[in-house]
Design a protein around this motif. Structure first.
Motif, PDB file in Angstrom:
ATOM      1  N   THR A   1      -0.504  21.363   0.608  1.00 10.60           N
ATOM      2  CA  THR A   1       0.737  21.714  -0.082  1.00 10.60           C
ATOM      3  C   THR A   1       0.776  23.212  -0.354  1.00 10.60           C
ATOM      4  OG1 THR A   1       0.872  19.545  -1.140  1.00 10.60           O
ATOM      5  CG2 THR A   1       2.062  21.346  -2.204  1.00 10.60           C
ATOM      6  N   ASP A   2       1.932  23.827  -0.064  1.00  8.36           N
ATOM      7  CA  ASP A   2       2.107  25.248  -0.346  1.00  8.36           C
ATOM      8  C   ASP A   2       3.385  25.433  -1.153  1.00  8.36           C
ATOM      9  OD1 ASP A   2       4.126  24.824   1.507  1.00  8.36           O
ATOM     10  OD2 ASP A   2       3.273  26.126   3.054  1.00  8.36           O
ATOM     11  N   GLU A   3       3.766  26.674  -1.399  1.00  2.19           N
ATOM     12  CA  GLU A   3       4.945  26.933  -2.222  1.00  2.19           C
ATOM     13  C   GLU A   3       6.210  26.353  -1.600  1.00  2.19           C
ATOM     14  OE1 GLU A   3       5.063  28.129  -5.299  1.00  2.19           O
ATOM     15  OE2 GLU A   3       2.871  28.038  -5.163  1.00  2.19           O
ATOM     16  N   ARG A   4       6.285  26.369  -0.287  1.00  4.30           N
ATOM     17  CA  ARG A   4       7.467  25.847   0.382  1.00  4.30           C
ATOM     18  C   ARG A   4       7.597  24.344   0.163  1.00  4.30           C
ATOM     19  NH1 ARG A   4       7.637  27.205   6.589  1.00  4.30           N
ATOM     20  NH2 ARG A   4       5.485  26.538   6.285  1.00  4.30           N
ATOM     21  N   SER A   5       6.533  23.592   0.450  1.00  2.00           N
ATOM     22  CA  SER A   5       6.631  22.136   0.282  1.00  2.00           C
ATOM     23  C   SER A   5       6.686  21.760  -1.192  1.00  2.00           C
ATOM     24  CB  SER A   5       5.467  21.430   0.991  1.00  2.00           C
ATOM     25  OG  SER A   5       4.226  21.711   0.395  1.00  2.00           O
TER      26      SER A   5
ATOM     27  N   LEU B   1       9.535  19.272  -3.122  1.00  2.00           N
ATOM     28  CA  LEU B   1       9.236  18.213  -4.075  1.00  2.00           C
ATOM     29  C   LEU B   1       9.967  18.431  -5.395  1.00  2.00           C
ATOM     30  CD1 LEU B   1       5.382  17.867  -3.505  1.00  2.00           C
ATOM     31  CD2 LEU B   1       7.155  16.316  -2.681  1.00  2.00           C
ATOM     32  N   ALA B   2       9.998  19.672  -5.851  1.00  2.00           N
ATOM     33  CA  ALA B   2      10.662  19.976  -7.118  1.00  2.00           C
ATOM     34  C   ALA B   2      12.157  19.695  -7.045  1.00  2.00           C
ATOM     35  CB  ALA B   2      10.413  21.428  -7.502  1.00  2.00           C
ATOM     36  N   GLU B   3      12.777  20.059  -5.933  1.00  2.00           N
ATOM     37  CA  GLU B   3      14.203  19.804  -5.758  1.00  2.00           C
ATOM     38  C   GLU B   3      14.495  18.310  -5.759  1.00  2.00           C
ATOM     39  OE1 GLU B   3      17.840  20.664  -2.575  1.00  2.00           O
ATOM     40  OE2 GLU B   3      15.821  21.420  -2.177  1.00  2.00           O
ATOM     41  N   ALA B   4      13.672  17.541  -5.051  1.00  2.00           N
ATOM     42  CA  ALA B   4      13.873  16.092  -5.006  1.00  2.00           C
ATOM     43  C   ALA B   4      13.634  15.459  -6.370  1.00  2.00           C
ATOM     44  CB  ALA B   4      12.945  15.474  -3.965  1.00  2.00           C
ATOM     45  N   SER B   5      12.648  15.968  -7.105  1.00  2.00           N
ATOM     46  CA  SER B   5      12.339  15.412  -8.420  1.00  2.00           C
ATOM     47  C   SER B   5      13.488  15.584  -9.403  1.00  2.00           C
ATOM     48  CB  SER B   5      11.079  16.076  -8.987  1.00  2.00           C
ATOM     49  OG  SER B   5       9.949  15.793  -8.192  1.00  2.00           O
TER      50      SER B   5
ATOM     51  N   LEU C   1       6.941  14.666  -8.410  1.00  2.00           N
ATOM     52  CA  LEU C   1       6.351  14.050  -7.235  1.00  2.00           C
ATOM     53  C   LEU C   1       4.961  14.606  -6.944  1.00  2.00           C
ATOM     54  CD1 LEU C   1       9.471  13.930  -4.885  1.00  2.00           C
ATOM     55  CD2 LEU C   1       8.250  11.972  -5.844  1.00  2.00           C
ATOM     56  N   PRO C   2       4.038  13.762  -6.529  1.00  2.00           N
ATOM     57  CA  PRO C   2       2.682  14.222  -6.251  1.00  2.00           C
ATOM     58  C   PRO C   2       2.621  15.120  -5.023  1.00  2.00           C
ATOM     59  CG  PRO C   2       2.954  11.946  -5.535  1.00  2.00           C
ATOM     60  CD  PRO C   2       4.202  12.304  -6.285  1.00  2.00           C
ATOM     61  N   GLU C   3       1.689  16.056  -5.042  1.00  2.00           N
ATOM     62  CA  GLU C   3       1.457  16.939  -3.904  1.00  2.00           C
ATOM     63  C   GLU C   3       0.377  16.312  -3.027  1.00  2.00           C
ATOM     64  OE1 GLU C   3       0.394  20.701  -5.562  1.00  2.00           O
ATOM     65  OE2 GLU C   3       2.308  20.962  -6.610  1.00  2.00           O
ATOM     66  N   ILE C   4       0.686  16.076  -1.758  1.00  2.00           N
ATOM     67  CA  ILE C   4      -0.267  15.431  -0.841  1.00  2.00           C
ATOM     68  C   ILE C   4      -0.679  16.408   0.256  1.00  2.00           C
ATOM     69  CG2 ILE C   4      -0.736  13.447   0.624  1.00  2.00           C
ATOM     70  CD1 ILE C   4      -0.092  12.680  -2.262  1.00  2.00           C
ATOM     71  N   ASN C   5       0.219  16.694   1.164  1.00  2.00           N
ATOM     72  CA  ASN C   5       0.067  17.749   2.166  1.00  2.00           C
ATOM     73  C   ASN C   5       1.481  18.085   2.638  1.00  2.00           C
ATOM     74  OD1 ASN C   5       0.682  15.984   4.535  1.00  2.00           O
ATOM     75  ND2 ASN C   5      -1.353  15.087   4.101  1.00  2.00           N
ATOM     76  N   GLN C   6       1.624  19.093   3.458  1.00  2.00           N
ATOM     77  CA  GLN C   6       2.960  19.600   3.780  1.00  2.00           C
ATOM     78  C   GLN C   6       3.856  18.551   4.426  1.00  2.00           C
ATOM     79  OE1 GLN C   6       2.240  23.062   6.188  1.00  2.00           O
ATOM     80  NE2 GLN C   6       1.278  24.199   4.513  1.00  2.00           N
ATOM     81  N   VAL C   7       3.334  17.803   5.386  1.00  2.00           N
ATOM     82  CA  VAL C   7       4.166  16.830   6.089  1.00  2.00           C
ATOM     83  C   VAL C   7       4.528  15.661   5.174  1.00  2.00           C
ATOM     84  CG1 VAL C   7       4.239  15.193   8.002  1.00  2.00           C
ATOM     85  CG2 VAL C   7       3.328  17.492   8.366  1.00  2.00           C
ATOM     86  N   VAL C   8       3.562  15.160   4.408  1.00  2.00           N
ATOM     87  CA  VAL C   8       3.859  14.075   3.474  1.00  2.00           C
ATOM     88  C   VAL C   8       4.831  14.556   2.393  1.00  2.00           C
ATOM     89  CG1 VAL C   8       2.894  12.467   1.797  1.00  2.00           C
ATOM     90  CG2 VAL C   8       1.685  12.901   3.939  1.00  2.00           C
ATOM     91  N   ASP C   9       4.629  15.785   1.915  1.00  2.00           N
ATOM     92  CA  ASP C   9       5.575  16.340   0.937  1.00  2.00           C
ATOM     93  C   ASP C   9       6.991  16.369   1.501  1.00  2.00           C
ATOM     94  OD1 ASP C   9       3.336  16.761  -0.628  1.00  2.00           O
ATOM     95  OD2 ASP C   9       3.327  18.945  -0.391  1.00  2.00           O
TER      96      ASP C   9
END
Length: 214
Positions: free
Chosen positions: A33-37, A41-45, A84-92
């Motif tokens: 997970t990076d700032e982009r992903s 997540l923040a937007e969806a939350s 939302l939990p941070e997993i990895n970029q693709v899962v995010d």
């Protein structure tokens, strides 16, 4: 490969309004997970919970004997885990689209599949990982030639096909029931494809909608 993926007639008899957008992505680059992903997540939350769509999935679970209060549809479980939990970029990426559209999405490592994905009603004899337990007869499951890949339609996936930071080829299953329209389903798929392309400009994406009569 997309042409070999199947939804059994017994599942469509249970929910004639079911449709799945199947998407494959080759030459992905994943990472932590990076700032982009994290921003996705923040937007969806922050999006409002779309109760009517989630309730449709609870009804679908009850139709094959599952108790959605105990084993929740994936999108219901996600909306209860804010932020939302941070997993990895693709899962995010796919989790953010899932919550935004109240749409169950499964993402799995295509290279760990044996044969095509099939959505069926279980016999109760399918091989399954110990942590998930054996499916009940009549339960809706995703499976491949080895056995179960996801129990109770979209409740929980096996570890074998989990997306990791090493994944380069993936399959995504975007699962729709009414009141979601097919137009919104395709829009969600396009949005996911855009996020994957942002992560991996070289990615090659193909997709297909499977529904009753198609």
């Amino acid at each position: 490969m997309l042409d070999d993926i199947q939804v059994d007639d017994a599942v469509l008899a249970l929910r004639p309004d079911f449709a799945v957008l199947v998407m494959t992505a080759h030459d992905l680059r994943n990472g932590p997970t990076d700032e982009r992903s994290r921003a996705w997540l923040a937007e969806a939350s922050a999006a409002p919970v779309q109760t009517e769509k989630i309730d449709a999935w609870k009804d679908a679970y009850r139709a094959f004997g599952a108790k959605p209060q105990r084993t929740r549809p994936s999108v219901d479980a996600l909306t209860r885990r804010m932020p939302l939990p941070e997993i990895n970029q693709v899962v995010d990426a796919y989790n953010s689209i899932s919550v935004k559209h109240a749409l169950p999405i499964g993402g799995e490592d295509l290279d760990h599949y044996s044969g095509p994905a099939r959505l069926v009603r279980a016999s109760g004899e399918e091989a399954s990982e110990e942590a998930l337990g054996t499916p009940d007869p009549g339960e809706v499951i995703w499976r491949d030639d080895i056995g179960v890949t996801c129990r109770r339609w979209n409740w929980r996936q096996v570890v074998r096909t989990r997306l990791t930071e090493e994944t380069t080829n993936a399959i995504f299953l975007l699962e729709r029931l009414e009141p979601m329209s097919l137009v919104e389903l395709k829009q969600a798929g396009e949005e996911l494809a855009d996020l994957l392309s942002e992560l991996s400009p070289q990615v090659r994406i193909t997709s297909r909608v499977i529904s009753r009569g198609k």
